[in-house]
Scaffold this motif. Structure first.
Motif, PDB file in Angstrom:
ATOM      1  N   GLY B 249       0.800  -1.227   0.000  1.00  0.00           N
ATOM      2  CA  GLY B 249       0.000   0.000   0.000  1.00  0.00           C
ATOM      3  C   GLY B 249       0.825   1.266   0.000  1.00  0.00           C
ATOM      4  N   MET B 250       2.046   1.184   0.545  1.00  0.00           N
ATOM      5  CA  MET B 250       2.870   2.387   0.709  1.00  0.00           C
ATOM      6  C   MET B 250       3.227   3.001  -0.658  1.00  0.00           C
ATOM      7  N   GLY B 251       2.827   4.210  -0.856  1.00  0.00           N
ATOM      8  CA  GLY B 251       3.221   4.930  -2.064  1.00  0.00           C
ATOM      9  C   GLY B 251       2.525   4.454  -3.330  1.00  0.00           C
ATOM     10  N   SER B 252       1.574   3.554  -3.223  1.00  0.00           N
ATOM     11  CA  SER B 252       0.881   3.082  -4.423  1.00  0.00           C
ATOM     12  C   SER B 252      -0.522   3.697  -4.477  1.00  0.00           C
ATOM     13  N   LYS B 253      -1.207   3.425  -5.594  1.00  0.00           N
ATOM     14  CA  LYS B 253      -2.577   3.933  -5.712  1.00  0.00           C
ATOM     15  C   LYS B 253      -3.479   3.289  -4.654  1.00  0.00           C
ATOM     16  N   ASN B 254      -3.152   2.050  -4.365  1.00  0.00           N
ATOM     17  CA  ASN B 254      -3.969   1.322  -3.386  1.00  0.00           C
ATOM     18  C   ASN B 254      -3.452   1.560  -1.970  1.00  0.00           C
TER      19      ASN B 254
END
Lengths: 308, 335
Positions: B249-254
C-alpha cells in the motif's frame, strides 16, 4: 436436602433437525440415580443440558431448586461433573489440576490445595498426583476426574460413564467410592452408564432413556418387583437333584453353563423356595432374587418403545 | 495405587466471587505461557532491553549536570562538547519542557512501537504463547471442564484475556514503565518526573491500547483451531500479511491497503497518541524555522497524521478486535 433435585419440564434439545432430547419431563429426588440407555440415547446430552453446557432448545429445567437457564453459574457452584471424555488441562500436575478446579469453584488457594489432596486421597491417588496429567493411565484419569468433580463439596454430582476403560479392580474401587458419596456423605449422584451391572450395584432410582425420551423412571426396588418370581441359585454339586426338587415343587428351572440354576417360581418371595430346598437338605451358596431384572426391564423398555 | 481412603469431609469455608475465579484463570494462563520453552528468554530479553534503555536515559540525564562524571568524561574526550555543553545546559534550564519532555517523548515513541522495541519481542512472546491460550483447551476438551465449573464462557474468555494482558505487561508495559522510572530516578533533578510525565502518559496510552488489540487478536487466533502448529502458523501469517499489505500500500494507488495491516494502524495510533508533530510545532514557536528542512523536516513529514487517518486506523483495529471476539463467540464452547 428434601424435594426434587432435578426437575425437567418438556426439555427438548435440537441439533439442527435432530432431537437429541425430546420433551423430557422428570422429577428426581435426592439419592443415587442411574441414567441408563444405549449409546446415543441422550444421557450425556441430558446431563449437559442440566449443566447448561448445551442450551436447552425448548422447555425448562431446575436443578437444586434453581432455574438452569438463568442461574447456571450459581447452580454449578453446588454441582460436580465428571465428563465421559478426558478433559484434563494439558501440562498440569494431577494435584495442580484438582486445586485449579477447586479454585474455579471459588475456593481460596490454601483451602483448594488442601481439599485437592484430601480428594486425591479419597479417590485413591498416591504419588501419581505429582505427575503431569498427560501421562496418566485411563484409571488415573477416571480417579482424577472424580476428584475434581467433588473437590468443592457439591450437593449433586453428575458422573458420565465413570468406569469406562477400568480393569475389574479399578472399577470396583470407583463404584465403592461413588456408592459412598450418597450413603455416607449425602451427596446425590447421577450416574450415566450403559453398564447395567454398575447401575444395578449402586443406584436406588433408575431412569431409562432411548432416542431422547424417558422410557422408564422408577426405583430399582420397584423395577425388580416387576420381575419377582424369578431367581438364580448357586449350589455346590447336586445340580440334578436340585433341579428335580424344584420341578417337583412346580418351578421351571434350567442349569446354566456357569453352573448356576435359573428358577421361575412364580411367587412374590423367594422364601418358600428356599424353605422347601432346606427341607430337602439343600443349602444354596447364593440365592439371587430377580436376577438380571434390570437388564430385562431395560430390554423390554427398548423393545416396547422400539428404538433403532 | 493407594488404598481407598473414605475420609471425605464436607467444607464450610467461604466461596469467593467471580472476580477471583477470573483472576485464577488469568494466573493459570500466564503460568502455562511461561512454561513454554524459550518464553523466559523472551521475557528476560525485554527486561534487559529495558535496562539498557534506562542506562541510555541515565546518560542523557547526566548531560544536564556539569558535575557529573559522564559530563566530565564527554567533555574530556569530545572537545567540541566543551563549547556546546554549557550552551545546551543553559538552554535546557530555560526550556526543560522541550529539552527533557520532548526528548523523552521521542525516545518512548521510538522504543515502544518501532521494529527494534519491546513490541516486536511481545509479538514473538504472543506467537509462542498462542498454543497455550485457548488452542490447548480446545484440543484437550478442557473447555468442558471450565464450562462445568462456576464460570461462564464470558468469564473464561475474560480470564484468558487477563492472562494475555499479564504476559504483555511482563514483556511490554512493565519494561516501559521501568525504563521511565529508571531514567527519572537516576536523573540529576526531581523535576524530570513532571517534565517527562506526558511521555509516560503517552506510552501507557499507546501500550495499553496495543495490549488490548494484540491480546484480542492472539485470543482470536488461538481459538481458531485445536492444532498448536496451525495456531502458530496463523499468527505468523497474520504478522507477515500485515508487513506485506503495509509494503504494497505504501506509495501506491492502493494506499488504503495499508489500513488492512495492523502494524500500520498501530503506528498511526502511536503517532496520534505521542503527537510528535505537536512537539515540533512547540519547537517552531520557540525557535522559528528550526524544523524547516533537514532531518527535522523529514521527521515532520514522516510523522504527520490527520484525524481521518487515525479514524480509519482505529476503525480497522476495531474491526480486527471485533473479528477476534466473533471467533471467540463461535469457537469457545464445549462439544
Amino acid at each position: 436436602m428434601s424435594g426434587a433435585i432435578i426437575e425437567c419440564s418438556g426439555v427438548t434439545k435440537l441439533f439442527g433437525d435432530f432431537a437429541a432430547l425430546n420433551n423430557v419431563s422428570l422429577s428426581v429426588s435426592p439419592g443415587t440415580i442411574g441414567l441408563l440407555g444405549p449409546n446415543g440415547a441422550g444421557k450425556s446430552t441430558l446431563m449437559k443440558c442440566l449443566l447448561q453446557l448445551h442450551p436447552i432448545s425448548m422447555g425448562g429445567a431446575r436443578l437444586l431448586g434453581r432455574d438452569v437457564g438463568s442461574e447456571g453459574r450459581e447452580i454449578r457452584t453446588r454441582v460436580g461433573y465428571a465428563p465421559e471424555q478426558d478433559c484434563l488441562i494439558s501440562g498440569m500436575l494431577g494435584c495442580e489440576y484438582v486445586t485449579y478446579c477447586a479454585q474455579l469453584n471459588g475456593l481460596p488457594f490454601q483451602e483448594a490445595r488442601q481439599r485437592a489432596h484430601e480428594m486425591l486421597d479419597f479417590v485413591g491417588m498416591g504419588q501419581e498426583r505429582y505427575r503431569a496429567v498427560d501421562t496418566y493411565s485411563t484409571g488415573m484419569k477416571q480417579r482424577v476426574k472424580l476428584a475434581q468433580a467433588i473437590v468443592h463439596d457439591p450437593e449433586l454430582v453428575f458422573l458420565d460413564e465413570p468406569t469406562n476403560g477400568l480393569d475389574p479392580k479399578g472399577r470396583e474401587q470407583i463404584l465403592q467410592l461413588v456408592e459412598s458419596l450418597w450413603k455416607q456423605h449425602q451427596i446425590s449422584v447421577v450416574l450415566s452408564s450403559h453398564l447395567l451391572q454398575d447401575v444395578d450395584r449402586i443406584c436406588g432410582e433408575i431412569i431409562i432413556i432411548a432416542r431422547g425420551e424417558v422410557l422408564v423412571q422408577d426405583t430399582l426396588q420397584n423395577l425388580k418387583a416387576r420381575r419377582a418370581g424369578f431367581a438364580e441359585l448357586v449350589v455346590e454339586g447336586e445340580h440334578q437333584r436340585v433341579l428335580e426338587i424344584l420341578r417337583a415343587n412346580e418351578c421351571t428351572c434350567e442349569l446354566e453353563s456357569n453352573g448356576h440354576i435359573t428358577v421361575k417360581h412364580g411367587r412374590e418371595s423367594l422364601t418358600p423356595v428356599l424353605k422347601f430346598l432346606r427341607d430337602e437338605g439343600v443349602h444354596p451358596i447364593e440365592a439371587l432374587p430377580s436376577p438380571n431384572a434390570l437388564e430385562e426391564v431395560f430390554l423390554q423398555a427398548l423393545s416396547t418403545h422400539g428404538p433403532d | 495405587m493407594a488404598q481407598i481412603d473414605s475420609s471425605y469431609t464436607h467444607r464450610d469455608g467461604e466461596t469467593r466471587g467471580i472476580g477471583y475465579r477470573r483472576w485464577v484463570i488469568a494466573q493459570a494462563t500466564l503460568t502455562a505461557c511461561l512454561k513454554v520453552k524459550g518464553m523466559r528468554w523472551v521475557v528476560w530479553s525485554c527486561w534487559i532491553y529495558a535496562f539498557l534503555q534506562g542506562i541510555f536515559l541515565f546518560g542523557f540525564g547526566q548531560l544536564m549536570d556539569q558535575d557529573s562524571a559522564v559530563y566530565a568524561f564527554i567533555t574530556e574526550n569530545l572537545g567540541f562538547f566543551k563549547v556546546i555543553g554549557p550552551m545546551f545546559q543553559g538552554w535546557a534550564e530555560e526550556n526543560p519542557r522541550i529539552a527533557i519532555g520532548m526528548t523523552y517523548n521521542l525516545f518512548f515513541y521510538i522504543f515502544t512501537g518501532a521494529i527494534v522495541s519491546s513490541l516486536t519481542l511481545s509479538l514473538v512472546a504472543l506467537g509462542m504463547a498462542i498454543p497455550r491460550l485457548i488452542t490447548s483447551d480446545l484440543s484437550s476438551r478442557a473447555i468442558t471442564i471450565y464450562s462445568s465449573k462456576a464460570v461462564s464462557r464470558f468469564d473464561y474468555c475474560l480470564g484468558k484475556f487477563g492472562g494475555v494482558l499479564l504476559l504483555l505487561t511482563l514483556t511490554w508495559l512493565g519494561p516501559t514503565l521501568v525504563t521511565w522510572m529508571m531514567g527519572n530516578l537516576m536523573a540529576p533533578k526531581i523535576s524530570f518526573f513532571w517534565h517527562t510525565a506526558p511521555a509516560l502518559l503517552h506510552s501507557v496510552a499507546f501500550v495499553g491500547s496495543g495490549m488490548v488489540i494484540l491480546g484480542l487478536m492472539a485470543l482470536g487466533v488461538s481459538a481458531m483451531t485445536s492444532s498448536p502448529r496451525t495456531a502458530t502458523s496463523i499468527w505468523v501469517g497474520v504478522l507477515l500479511l500485515g508487513v506485506v499489505l503495509s509494503g504494497i500500500g505504501m506509495g501506491s494507488k492502493n494506499y488504503w491497503l495499508q489500513y488492512l495491516s495492523f502494524w500500520f494502524d498501530l503506528e498511526l495510533l502511536q503517532r496520534w497518541i505521542f503527537d510528535i508533530g505537536g512537539d515540533f510545532r512547540e519547537l517552531d514557536t520557540e525557535f522559528p524555522g528550526i524544523t524547516e528542512g533537514g532531518l527535522f523536516q523529514q521527521m515532520k513529514n514522516r510523522l504527520a497524521v490527520t484525524a481521518n487517518n487515525v479514524a480509519a486506523a482505529i476503525s480497522c483495529l476495531s474491526l480486527l478486535g471485533g473479528a477476534a471476539l466473533l471467533t471467540l463467540y463461535k469457537k469457545v464452547k464445549p462439544e
